[in-house]
Design an enzyme around this catalytic site. Structure first.
Site, PDB file in Angstrom:
ATOM      1  N   TYR A   1       0.837  -1.208   0.000  1.00 61.58           N
ATOM      2  CA  TYR A   1       0.000   0.000   0.000  1.00 61.58           C
ATOM      3  C   TYR A   1       0.869   1.255   0.000  1.00 61.58           C
ATOM      4  O   TYR A   1       0.725   2.123  -0.856  1.00 61.58           O
ATOM      5  CB  TYR A   1      -0.905  -0.044   1.228  1.00 61.58           C
TER       6      TYR A   1
ATOM      7  N   GLU B   1       4.152   1.792  -0.594  1.00 62.60           N
ATOM      8  CA  GLU B   1       5.028   2.008  -1.752  1.00 62.60           C
ATOM      9  C   GLU B   1       4.219   2.145  -3.038  1.00 62.60           C
ATOM     10  O   GLU B   1       4.611   2.873  -3.950  1.00 62.60           O
ATOM     11  CB  GLU B   1       6.057   0.874  -1.880  1.00 62.60           C
ATOM     12  N   GLY B   2       3.083   1.452  -3.099  1.00 66.63           N
ATOM     13  CA  GLY B   2       2.195   1.620  -4.265  1.00 66.63           C
ATOM     14  C   GLY B   2       1.731   3.064  -4.380  1.00 66.63           C
ATOM     15  O   GLY B   2       1.745   3.679  -5.456  1.00 66.63           O
TER      16      GLY B   2
ATOM     17  N   ARG C   1     -10.970  -1.367   9.672  1.00 63.13           N
ATOM     18  CA  ARG C   1     -10.254  -0.218  10.232  1.00 63.13           C
ATOM     19  C   ARG C   1     -10.780   0.068  11.636  1.00 63.13           C
ATOM     20  O   ARG C   1     -11.850  -0.387  12.040  1.00 63.13           O
ATOM     21  CB  ARG C   1     -10.395   0.992   9.304  1.00 63.13           C
ATOM     22  N   VAL C   2     -10.009   0.887  12.359  1.00 65.00           N
ATOM     23  CA  VAL C   2     -10.214   0.955  13.798  1.00 65.00           C
ATOM     24  C   VAL C   2     -11.580   1.524  14.186  1.00 65.00           C
ATOM     25  O   VAL C   2     -12.247   0.997  15.088  1.00 65.00           O
ATOM     26  CB  VAL C   2      -9.052   1.703  14.479  1.00 65.00           C
TER      27      VAL C   2
ATOM     28  N   SER D   1     -14.544   1.676  12.587  1.00 66.29           N
ATOM     29  CA  SER D   1     -15.671   0.773  12.340  1.00 66.29           C
ATOM     30  C   SER D   1     -15.567  -0.473  13.217  1.00 66.29           C
ATOM     31  O   SER D   1     -16.574  -0.925  13.779  1.00 66.29           O
ATOM     32  CB  SER D   1     -15.772   0.422  10.859  1.00 66.29           C
TER      33      SER D   1
ATOM     34  N   PHE E   1     -14.244  -0.803  16.242  1.00 65.58           N
ATOM     35  CA  PHE E   1     -14.598  -0.503  17.637  1.00 65.58           C
ATOM     36  C   PHE E   1     -16.101  -0.242  17.772  1.00 65.58           C
ATOM     37  O   PHE E   1     -16.732  -0.685  18.734  1.00 65.58           O
ATOM     38  CB  PHE E   1     -13.810   0.717  18.140  1.00 65.58           C
TER      39      PHE E   1
ATOM     40  N   ARG F   1      -3.632   8.359  16.259  1.00 65.85           N
ATOM     41  CA  ARG F   1      -4.163   8.683  14.937  1.00 65.85           C
ATOM     42  C   ARG F   1      -4.983   9.964  15.090  1.00 65.85           C
ATOM     43  O   ARG F   1      -5.426  10.315  16.186  1.00 65.85           O
ATOM     44  CB  ARG F   1      -5.079   7.575  14.394  1.00 65.85           C
TER      45      ARG F   1
HETATM   46  P1  NAD Z   1     -12.702   1.633   0.243  1.00 71.23           P
HETATM   47  O1  NAD Z   1     -11.982   0.336   0.325  1.00 71.23           O
HETATM   48  O2  NAD Z   1     -14.009   1.766   0.915  1.00 71.23           O
HETATM   49  O3  NAD Z   1     -12.900   2.066  -1.280  1.00 71.23           O
HETATM   50  C1  NAD Z   1     -12.036   1.678  -2.327  1.00 71.23           C
HETATM   51  C2  NAD Z   1     -12.871   1.454  -3.570  1.00 71.23           C
HETATM   52  O4  NAD Z   1     -12.010   1.102  -4.671  1.00 71.23           O
HETATM   53  C3  NAD Z   1     -13.858   0.289  -3.415  1.00 71.23           C
HETATM   54  O5  NAD Z   1     -15.107   0.648  -3.947  1.00 71.23           O
HETATM   55  C4  NAD Z   1     -13.201  -0.833  -4.213  1.00 71.23           C
HETATM   56  O6  NAD Z   1     -14.133  -1.782  -4.682  1.00 71.23           O
HETATM   57  C5  NAD Z   1     -12.530  -0.047  -5.317  1.00 71.23           C
HETATM   58  N1  NAD Z   1     -11.404  -0.751  -5.966  1.00 71.23           N
HETATM   59  C6  NAD Z   1     -10.376  -1.409  -5.341  1.00 71.23           C
HETATM   60  N2  NAD Z   1      -9.527  -1.906  -6.269  1.00 71.23           N
HETATM   61  C7  NAD Z   1     -10.028  -1.550  -7.491  1.00 71.23           C
HETATM   62  C8  NAD Z   1      -9.614  -1.773  -8.833  1.00 71.23           C
HETATM   63  N3  NAD Z   1      -8.490  -2.455  -9.113  1.00 71.23           N
HETATM   64  N4  NAD Z   1     -10.366  -1.273  -9.852  1.00 71.23           N
HETATM   65  C9  NAD Z   1     -11.515  -0.584  -9.579  1.00 71.23           C
HETATM   66  N5  NAD Z   1     -11.971  -0.355  -8.332  1.00 71.23           N
HETATM   67  C10 NAD Z   1     -11.221  -0.829  -7.304  1.00 71.23           C
HETATM   68  O7  NAD Z   1     -11.663   2.721   0.791  1.00 71.23           O
HETATM   69  P2  NAD Z   1     -11.852   4.282   1.053  1.00 71.23           P
HETATM   70  O8  NAD Z   1     -11.605   4.547   2.480  1.00 71.23           O
HETATM   71  O9  NAD Z   1     -13.090   4.757   0.409  1.00 71.23           O
HETATM   72  O10 NAD Z   1     -10.587   4.844   0.256  1.00 71.23           O
HETATM   73  C11 NAD Z   1     -10.719   5.441  -1.028  1.00 71.23           C
HETATM   74  C12 NAD Z   1      -9.358   5.955  -1.470  1.00 71.23           C
HETATM   75  O11 NAD Z   1      -8.861   6.913  -0.537  1.00 71.23           O
HETATM   76  C13 NAD Z   1      -8.285   4.866  -1.577  1.00 71.23           C
HETATM   77  O12 NAD Z   1      -7.474   5.120  -2.697  1.00 71.23           O
HETATM   78  C14 NAD Z   1      -7.497   5.028  -0.302  1.00 71.23           C
HETATM   79  O13 NAD Z   1      -6.161   4.604  -0.455  1.00 71.23           O
HETATM   80  C15 NAD Z   1      -7.587   6.527  -0.075  1.00 71.23           C
HETATM   81  N6  NAD Z   1      -7.416   6.855   1.358  1.00 71.23           N
HETATM   82  C16 NAD Z   1      -8.430   6.670   2.239  1.00 71.23           C
HETATM   83  C17 NAD Z   1      -8.238   6.982   3.578  1.00 71.23           C
HETATM   84  C18 NAD Z   1      -9.327   6.850   4.610  1.00 71.23           C
HETATM   85  O14 NAD Z   1      -9.061   7.094   5.791  1.00 71.23           O
HETATM   86  N7  NAD Z   1     -10.549   6.505   4.276  1.00 71.23           N
HETATM   87  C19 NAD Z   1      -6.991   7.461   4.020  1.00 71.23           C
HETATM   88  C20 NAD Z   1      -5.976   7.594   3.086  1.00 71.23           C
HETATM   89  C21 NAD Z   1      -6.195   7.301   1.747  1.00 71.23           C
HETATM   90  N1  UDP Z   2      -6.359  -0.967  15.440  1.00 69.38           N
HETATM   91  C1  UDP Z   2      -6.734  -1.548  16.641  1.00 69.38           C
HETATM   92  N2  UDP Z   2      -7.782  -2.398  16.637  1.00 69.38           N
HETATM   93  C2  UDP Z   2      -8.504  -2.684  15.518  1.00 69.38           C
HETATM   94  C3  UDP Z   2      -8.123  -2.089  14.306  1.00 69.38           C
HETATM   95  C4  UDP Z   2      -7.037  -1.239  14.311  1.00 69.38           C
HETATM   96  O1  UDP Z   2      -6.130  -1.298  17.687  1.00 69.38           O
HETATM   97  O2  UDP Z   2      -9.469  -3.478  15.610  1.00 69.38           O
HETATM   98  C5  UDP Z   2      -5.221  -0.019  15.455  1.00 69.38           C
HETATM   99  C6  UDP Z   2      -4.157  -0.288  14.416  1.00 69.38           C
HETATM  100  O3  UDP Z   2      -3.206  -1.193  14.910  1.00 69.38           O
HETATM  101  C7  UDP Z   2      -3.582   1.092  14.210  1.00 69.38           C
HETATM  102  C8  UDP Z   2      -4.784   2.018  14.400  1.00 69.38           C
HETATM  103  O4  UDP Z   2      -5.738   1.274  15.156  1.00 69.38           O
HETATM  104  O5  UDP Z   2      -2.617   1.390  15.180  1.00 69.38           O
HETATM  105  C9  UDP Z   2      -5.422   2.491  13.111  1.00 69.38           C
HETATM  106  O6  UDP Z   2      -5.668   1.360  12.328  1.00 69.38           O
HETATM  107  P1  UDP Z   2      -6.462   1.398  10.942  1.00 69.38           P
HETATM  108  O7  UDP Z   2      -6.441   0.002  10.399  1.00 69.38           O
HETATM  109  O8  UDP Z   2      -7.765   2.056  11.124  1.00 69.38           O
HETATM  110  O9  UDP Z   2      -5.624   2.362   9.991  1.00 69.38           O
HETATM  111  P2  UDP Z   2      -4.071   2.695   9.795  1.00 69.38           P
HETATM  112  O10 UDP Z   2      -3.954   4.103  10.222  1.00 69.38           O
HETATM  113  O11 UDP Z   2      -3.224   1.802  10.635  1.00 69.38           O
HETATM  114  O12 UDP Z   2      -3.850   2.473   8.341  1.00 69.38           O
END
Ligand code: NAD
Ligand code: UDP
Length: 313
Positions: A143, A145-146, A184-185, A187, A189, A209
């Site tokens: 994630y 590095e991507g 994720r944390v 949802s 919790f 965080r």
């Molecule tokens: P999410 O997993 O709910 O949404 C990702 C969406 O992308 C999904 O609908 C999934 O089906 C789709 N998807 C995955 N791989 C795909 C592919 N190869 N082709 C087409 N669709 C594909 O995650 P999110 O929280 O909504 O995140 C959305 C974007 O925001 C992501 O790029 C994520 O890295 C970035 N982001 C989110 C957060 C956050 O806290 N929510 C933080 C940092 C970055």
């Molecule tokens: N975490 C936790 N319990 C969970 C899910 C996550 O303690 O059930 C912690 C995780 O180890 C990290 C933080 O909560 O320290 C945030 O995790 P999340 O997966 O939401 O996102 P991150 O910021 O790590 O990408």
């Protein structure tokens, strides 16, 4: 305008699609439904201005649009680590395919990047000039590095071809439409607390965080797309209020009135110890700052999950 939103059926994507439709735009949503669902789009799927298309961003795509916003990529560690090769492929090829279409059409293209480009940061708060502290070969690397490679491609398309780019470095964002099994944390919790199941804290809960409510973030996305002028680099977007994971657990137990005990589990490797955005650039360039405090955002999110869980039972 006609927008192409990749990953539009996901958590953030569905809120973005909703906002763009409300603002009167046409939207094409391209998604492979790995972590997203049509159910997230349920409230507006009948809207004539929305087209939902099943497709994968790792394959080249072409649509007649005025702007592209590339959100496709699983964001939860649980989901991005399940198929790590696909995660890197999605980030890198999704960025390339979005950039190629934007270059061809000469339209702006937006990348949903992440605070994970800072890895396990040794400075706090993190600002955009910090290069980060990222393990290139660990379980989070697919994630991190991507997303870093995607940022490189965006900057090089801008320098080499003049492509109009926007890069948002998104810090932890939460809200309604996260899936019950998102992992994720916030949802996790809330779902655990609502069912009076143990709250699973990884490690001792001292890691921090900073949590942003989804509508605040989407407002910043919209402002970024309206940005004119010379700013091409990444912009941090997030809420700078920082909490330990233990504080988050206690807050959610209190807000839900839950009887859940707290259980401490093993901390996954490379889990960042601290994360807090410096949002001075977003503030000066976009005139933006988040307005929803954690208690208010959690209360709305808890309402969402209550309804979701009661429907499932
Ligand atoms: P999410 O997993 O709910 O949404 C990702 C969406 O992308 C999904 O609908 C999934 O089906 C789709 N998807 C995955 N791989 C795909 C592919 N190869 N082709 C087409 N669709 C594909 O995650 P999110 O929280 O909504 O995140 C959305 C974007 O925001 C992501 O790029 C994520 O890295 C970035 N982001 C989110 C957060 C956050 O806290 N929510 C933080 C940092 C970055
Ligand atoms: N975490 C936790 N319990 C969970 C899910 C996550 O303690 O059930 C912690 C995780 O180890 C990290 C933080 O909560 O320290 C945030 O995790 P999340 O997966 O939401 O996102 P991150 O910021 O790590 O990408």
């Amino acid at each position: 305008m006609r927008y192409l939103i990749t990953g539009g059926a996901g958590f953030l994507g569905s809120h973005l699609v909703e906002r763009l439709l409300l603002d009167g735009h046409n939207v094409i949503c391209l998604d492979n439904f790995y972590t997203g669902t049509k159910d997230n789009l349920r409230n507006f799927i009948q809207n004539d201005q929305l087209e939902v298309i099943r497709g994968d961003v790792t394959e080249p795509f072409s649509f007649e649009v005025d702007a592209i916003m590339n959100l496709a990529c699983p964001a939860s560690p649980v989901h991005y680590q399940r198929f790590p090769v696909e995660t890197t492929r999605t980030s890198v090829l999704g960025a390339l395919n979005s950039l190629d279409l934007a270059r061809k059409l000469d339209i702006p293209v937006f990348q949903a990047s992440t605070s994970e480009v800072y890895g396990d940061p040794t400075v706090s708060p993190q600002n955009e000039t910090y290069w980060g502290n990222v393990n290139p070969i660990g379980i989070r690397s697919c994630y991190d590095e991507g997303k870093r490679a995607a940022e490189t491609l965006y900057m090089d398309y801008n320098r080499q071809y003049g492509t109009k780019i926007r890069i948002a470095r998104i810090f932890n964002t939460y809200g309604p439409r996260m899936s019950v099994n998102d992992g994720r944390v916030v949802s996790n919790f809330i779902v655990q607390a609502l069912q009076n199941q143990p709250i699973t804290i990884y490690g001792d809960g001292s890691q921090t965080r900073s949590f942003c409510y989804v509508t605040d973030l989407i407002d910043a996305f919209v402002r970024m797309m309206k940005l004119e002028g010379s700013l091409v680099g990444p912009i941090n977007l997030g809420n700078p209020s920082e909490f330990t994971i233990l504080q988050l657990a206690e807050k959610i137990i209190e807000l839900t009135g839950s009887r859940s005990p707290i259980e401490f589990e093993l901390l996954p490797s490379d889990d960042p110890k601290q994360r807090k955005p410096d949002i001075s650039l977003a503030s000066s360039a976009l005139g933006w700052k988040p307005s929803v405090e954690l208690n208010e955002g959690l209360t709305k999110t808890i309402e969402y999950f209550k309804e979701k869980i009661s429907k499932a039972n």
